[in-house]
Design a protein around this motif. Structure first.
Motif, mmCIF file in Angstrom:
data_model
loop_
_atom_site.group_PDB
_atom_site.id
_atom_site.type_symbol
_atom_site.label_atom_id
_atom_site.label_comp_id
_atom_site.label_asym_id
_atom_site.label_seq_id
_atom_site.Cartn_x
_atom_site.Cartn_y
_atom_site.Cartn_z
ATOM 1 N N ASN A 195 1.041 -1.177 0.014
ATOM 2 C CA ASN A 195 0.077 0.052 0.149
ATOM 3 C C ASN A 195 0.712 1.311 0.002
ATOM 4 O O ASN A 195 0.413 2.375 -0.503
ATOM 5 C CB ASN A 195 -1.032 -0.134 1.326
ATOM 6 N N LEU A 196 2.057 1.207 0.569
ATOM 7 C CA LEU A 196 2.864 2.325 0.567
ATOM 8 C C LEU A 196 3.329 2.614 -1.036
ATOM 9 O O LEU A 196 3.040 3.790 -1.361
ATOM 10 C CB LEU A 196 4.334 2.108 1.149
ATOM 11 N N GLU A 197 3.398 1.660 -1.722
ATOM 12 C CA GLU A 197 3.716 1.937 -2.984
ATOM 13 C C GLU A 197 2.460 2.620 -3.730
ATOM 14 O O GLU A 197 2.794 3.472 -4.581
ATOM 15 C CB GLU A 197 4.243 0.584 -3.829
ATOM 16 N N TYR A 198 1.461 1.825 -3.716
ATOM 17 C CA TYR A 198 0.126 2.375 -4.410
ATOM 18 C C TYR A 198 -0.187 3.848 -3.935
ATOM 19 O O TYR A 198 -0.722 4.463 -4.793
ATOM 20 C CB TYR A 198 -1.245 1.503 -4.060
ATOM 21 N N ALA A 199 0.124 4.037 -2.664
ATOM 22 C CA ALA A 199 -0.146 5.543 -2.167
ATOM 23 C C ALA A 199 0.554 6.446 -2.775
ATOM 24 O O ALA A 199 0.132 7.544 -3.386
ATOM 25 C CB ALA A 199 -0.096 5.480 -0.644
ATOM 26 N N GLN A 200 1.753 6.141 -2.982
ATOM 27 C CA GLN A 200 2.758 7.157 -3.783
ATOM 28 C C GLN A 200 2.414 7.403 -5.419
ATOM 29 O O GLN A 200 2.290 8.075 -5.779
ATOM 30 C CB GLN A 200 4.194 6.570 -3.851
ATOM 31 N N ARG A 201 1.828 5.881 -6.020
ATOM 32 C CA ARG A 201 1.395 5.942 -7.362
ATOM 33 C C ARG A 201 0.023 6.836 -7.293
ATOM 34 O O ARG A 201 -0.235 7.651 -8.386
ATOM 35 C CB ARG A 201 1.141 4.743 -7.855
ATOM 36 N N ARG A 202 -0.871 6.707 -6.422
ATOM 37 C CA ARG A 202 -1.936 7.336 -6.317
ATOM 38 C C ARG A 202 -1.988 8.902 -6.581
ATOM 39 O O ARG A 202 -2.422 9.595 -7.371
ATOM 40 C CB ARG A 202 -2.969 6.888 -5.328
ATOM 41 N N LYS A 203 -0.853 9.299 -5.836
ATOM 42 C CA LYS A 203 -0.502 11.034 -5.846
ATOM 43 C C LYS A 203 -0.226 11.279 -7.211
ATOM 44 O O LYS A 203 -0.617 12.290 -7.716
ATOM 45 C CB LYS A 203 0.581 11.062 -4.927
ATOM 46 N N LEU A 204 0.578 10.365 -8.100
ATOM 47 C CA LEU A 204 0.997 10.645 -9.345
ATOM 48 C C LEU A 204 -0.185 10.410 -10.332
ATOM 49 O O LEU A 204 -0.342 11.483 -11.179
ATOM 50 C CB LEU A 204 2.062 9.693 -9.745
ATOM 51 N N ALA A 205 -1.126 9.631 -9.998
ATOM 52 C CA ALA A 205 -2.322 9.650 -10.689
ATOM 53 C C ALA A 205 -3.202 10.689 -10.790
ATOM 54 O O ALA A 205 -3.695 11.022 -11.498
ATOM 55 C CB ALA A 205 -2.984 8.094 -10.534
ATOM 56 N N GLU A 206 -3.340 11.186 -9.666
ATOM 57 C CA GLU A 206 -3.976 12.309 -9.168
ATOM 58 C C GLU A 206 -3.583 13.736 -9.911
ATOM 59 O O GLU A 206 -4.010 14.430 -10.274
ATOM 60 C CB GLU A 206 -4.287 12.849 -7.701
ATOM 61 N N ARG A 207 -2.059 13.406 -9.786
ATOM 62 C CA ARG A 207 -1.451 14.651 -10.619
ATOM 63 C C ARG A 207 -1.926 14.672 -12.109
ATOM 64 O O ARG A 207 -2.280 15.592 -12.780
ATOM 65 C CB ARG A 207 -0.006 14.678 -10.572
ATOM 66 N N ILE A 208 -1.781 13.461 -12.703
ATOM 67 C CA ILE A 208 -2.355 13.226 -14.150
ATOM 68 C C ILE A 208 -3.971 13.621 -14.420
ATOM 69 O O ILE A 208 -4.084 14.750 -15.401
ATOM 70 C CB ILE A 208 -2.360 11.819 -14.504
ATOM 71 N N LEU A 209 -4.701 13.539 -13.266
ATOM 72 C CA LEU A 209 -6.051 13.969 -13.415
ATOM 73 C C LEU A 209 -6.161 15.376 -13.310
ATOM 74 O O LEU A 209 -6.818 15.925 -13.963
ATOM 75 C CB LEU A 209 -6.944 13.139 -12.207
ATOM 76 N N ASP A 210 -5.539 15.948 -12.285
ATOM 77 C CA ASP A 210 -5.309 17.591 -12.405
ATOM 78 C C ASP A 210 -4.980 18.140 -13.683
ATOM 79 O O ASP A 210 -5.716 19.185 -14.153
ATOM 80 C CB ASP A 210 -4.474 17.867 -11.035
ATOM 81 N N ILE A 211 -4.093 17.607 -14.369
ATOM 82 C CA ILE A 211 -3.566 18.115 -15.613
ATOM 83 C C ILE A 211 -4.674 18.273 -16.550
ATOM 84 O O ILE A 211 -4.839 18.805 -17.394
ATOM 85 C CB ILE A 211 -2.358 17.439 -16.071
ATOM 86 N N LEU A 212 -5.372 16.888 -16.464
ATOM 87 C CA LEU A 212 -6.351 16.622 -17.428
ATOM 88 C C LEU A 212 -7.631 17.342 -17.100
ATOM 89 O O LEU A 212 -8.703 17.315 -17.825
ATOM 90 C CB LEU A 212 -6.608 15.056 -17.664
ATOM 91 N N GLY A 213 -7.667 18.138 -16.315
ATOM 92 C CA GLY A 213 -8.940 18.755 -15.638
ATOM 93 C C GLY A 213 -10.316 17.799 -15.027
ATOM 94 O O GLY A 213 -11.178 18.289 -14.952
#
Ligand SMILES: Cc1ncc(COP(=O)(O)O)c(C=O)c1O
Length: 385
Positions: A293-311
């Motif tokens: 889950n530590l790894e997935y939590a870090q990846r989730r932050k990056l996924a959220e960054r992608i979603l922010d960029i995509l609006g």
């Protein structure tokens, strides 16, 4: 040319099977697509699990056909796991049946309980295999709306009474895929009561309860749930063993026996080394889940960054190995993902493959390493500049 059977006349090729072919073609042209679509864990299982597989496979006596019910040690490990993590007590001899993955379970349960014409309630959005299995049985699939304003939970009180009278089975899936919604204990109590009141077999498909979720729960923990509920579970996601094909169905003896009647006529048991290694995995300490889950939590932050960029907008408290997000108003999911794929070579899943209520949403999988996420972010940021 021989015609295919009616039962598959309406069944289409799985979306990902077609899309992955398209991505392969793009890669052959040098596009280097970053695939954030599919939920197949890229991380390895625990070392003691793979060691056990190798050690067991090197023994001369482990290669024969195995019992259809699997080895008693695997069933005991599953019932101990349910007791330890979900506070559910199961009789390992009668209330637990290991399966070759939970997807197999979707089909076997449908074969065991659905006659042609029977009504089966299916979540929209939801895992596409529930619908396919219903179609293959000639059953009548009736969609149950899951809506964001209702926390992606079916509005059980307002389902059509006629449908409730005719329904024989209902699929639910919490923590939910694709929406990431967790169930609460009250939700499960409601579902168990619903199953009893309407005499409907309610099946919870529960492969995601250990991913980004502090409180794993089983529908079977709800009072009265053993009466008319079953639960599918899987080692694919929580233990990084998707390709191994290990799942399970748990619940009332009579229901488990009905599924066994189907299963024992279709497959011939699970490779013993896989079963022995699965026992090892089920006995892993909680620190295993913390690490994953530590790894997935870090990846989730990056996924959220992608979603922010995509609006896009999303709930930051989702469970499971995906992030479900709303795309900018006025856009269509499939057009949206197609543009990202064709222009930036990043593949994300359109919400519509999970049903009509997935329109306006996309799903990003966390099954890609951080480097891939960072490359996707760079590509998408270039668009904005
Ligand atoms: C909701 C849901 N159920 C079941 C499965 C199938 O899991 P398994 O690998 O155990 O067949 C998946 C896999 O993606 C899933 O998302």
């Amino acid at each position: 040319m021989i015609e295919v059977a009616n039962r598959i006349a309406e069944v289409k090729e799985y979306y990902f099977s077609k899309k992955l072919d398209e991505i392969r073609e793009m890669n052959a042209r040098g596009c280097d697509v970053i695939n954030l679509g599919i939920g197949s864990p890229d991380l390895p299982p625990a070392k003691q699990v793979t060691d056990k597989l190798v050690q067991s496979a090197s023994q001369p006596h482990t290669h024969a056909y195995q019992s259809y019910r699997s080895i008693p040690e695997l069933r005991s490990a599953i019932s101990d796991f349910y007791s330890r993590h979900y506070d559910v007590q199961l009789n390992s001899a009668t209330e637990v049946l290991p399966l070759l993955g939970s997807k197999e379970g979707v089909m076997y349960i449908s074969m065991a309980f659905l006659n042609p014409g029977d009504t089966v309630l299916i979540p929209n959005p939801g895992y596409p295999a529930y619908r396919t299995a219903a179609d293959m049985m000639g059953a009548k699939a009736v969609y149950v709306d899951l809506k964001e304003e209702n926390s992606w939970f079916p509005d059980l009180e307002n389902l059509d009474p006629e449908v409730l009278t005719s329904a024989k089975m209902m699929w639910v899936n919490y923590p939910n895929m694709p929406t990431g919604q967790k169930a609460s204990a009250e939700m499960f109590v409601k579902l168990a009561a619903f199953a009893q009141k309407h005499n409907i077999l309610v099946v919870n498909d529960n492969p995601y309860s250990f991913i980004l979720n502090d409180q794993p729960m089983s529908l079977l923990s709800a009072s009265g749930a053993m009466e008319n509920c079953l639960e599918l579970n899987s080692m694919s996601k929580a233990f990084n063993m998707a390709g191994w094909r290990v799942g399970m169905v748990c619940g009332r003896e009579e229901y488990v026996n009905a599924i066994l009647r189907v299963k024992s006529n279709v497959d011939s048991g699970m490779f013993k080394p896989v079963q022995e290694a699965a026992v090892e995995a089920l006995n892993l300490p909680d620190s295993w889940f913390d690490e994953v889950n530590l790894e997935y939590a870090q990846r989730r932050k990056l996924a959220e960054r992608i979603l922010d960029i995509l609006g896009c907008t999303y709930d930051a408290k989702q469970s499971g190995m995906f992030v479900w997000a709303k795309i900018p108003v006025g856009q269509k999911s499939e057009d949206f993902i197609e543009e990202v794929l064709q222009e930036r070579f990043v593949f994300i899943t359109p919400g519509t493959i999970f049903g009509s209520n997935g329109e306006g949403y996309v799903r990003i999988s966390l099954c890609a390493n951080k480097e891939m996420f960072n490359t996707a972010i760079e590509r998408l940021e270039m668009v904005k500049a």
